[in-house]
Design an enzyme around this catalytic site. Sequence first.
Site, mmCIF file in Angstrom:
data_model
loop_
_atom_site.group_PDB
_atom_site.id
_atom_site.type_symbol
_atom_site.label_atom_id
_atom_site.label_comp_id
_atom_site.label_asym_id
_atom_site.label_seq_id
_atom_site.Cartn_x
_atom_site.Cartn_y
_atom_site.Cartn_z
ATOM 1 C CG LEU A 111 -2.056 -1.046 1.185
ATOM 2 C CD1 LEU A 111 -2.770 -1.093 2.530
ATOM 3 C CD2 LEU A 111 -3.055 -0.763 0.080
ATOM 4 C CB CYS A 139 -4.863 -4.495 2.094
ATOM 5 S SG CYS A 139 -3.287 -4.864 1.314
ATOM 6 C CG ASN A 150 -8.608 -6.199 -1.784
ATOM 7 O OD1 ASN A 150 -7.697 -6.279 -2.590
ATOM 8 N ND2 ASN A 150 -8.661 -5.253 -0.859
#
Length: 316
Positions: free
Chosen positions: A85, A141, A203
């Site tokens: 990220l 995530c 995701n």
Amino acid sequence: MSKIKNSGNLNDDKLSVVLSKDLCLKNPCILASGINDISVSLLKEAEKKGVGCVTTKSCNLNGRIGYKNPTMACRGKYFLNAIGLSNPGAEKEAEKIRKAKKELTIPIIASVFGESDSELKKVVEVITSAEPNAIEVDLSCPHAGNINLFEDLEALSSSLDAVVTATDLPVFAKVSPAMTIKRLHKVVKLIEEKKFTGITAINTMPAMLIDIEARAPILSNRVGGLSGYCLKPIALRYVYEIRRISKLKIIGTGGIFDYKDAVEMLLAGADAIGIGTATYQGFEVFGKINKGILNYMKKKSLTNISQIKLDSKWFV
């Protein structure tokens, strides 16, 4: 907060999609977050090649350096990454969004995340000031477990509250495939209660690869997020399950490489489709998918893309 002007024409184009009054797409293709979206020039190229909407790279308040190389591994049509990220922070990302709004004619969805509710609220406020057309909240995530909240509904509820109190923009929650369908149903109902516009599903999937010669994990972070063609059956199931119980707008993403994959996602209940890994083969994928969908609609005598869906009996 100021209201955002309507973006995109509400016309009779067969591929047009309306996700909200402020989020109107000329076609269902959306560039997924984190894939070829690090600069305005790339976003402009995606628009030129036919994408209907772009999603910016996820940002938090003060930015993150991310993980050390190697951060990516590719095996044909599947892809593993643990970039961590990395981003320059909300203020700089807001600057990029302002610049993109001047140079693009298609809608922009801004992706955000935070490691606490207070941070998440501030990030959303900063990004809202740049006036994207919508916000996507990355709560899932797979290689940053500190923001994966789907195992704790109380914490998730608090985070969703932080978002909706910080913006008047349409908001989408990006959900994780690393939870049971029973838990997914609870999460969807909670997202509905918080008056979100929709859900991005799904995701990447937690995964890893090992180098047998080096006798070590390939990624420096050991584990990462699995994307690509192998993710499609999982994404289809999640999109289908969400549509069974909810009328929220759905951006279906995971393993879409051609128009057949896109049509499958629409049949499963998605309103629009997020395309990520396939763009590493070039942005031409958007135009090819749109052309393929139109040909499919012609063959099936469909006049509008919203007619591509399974019969309601399949969602009982």
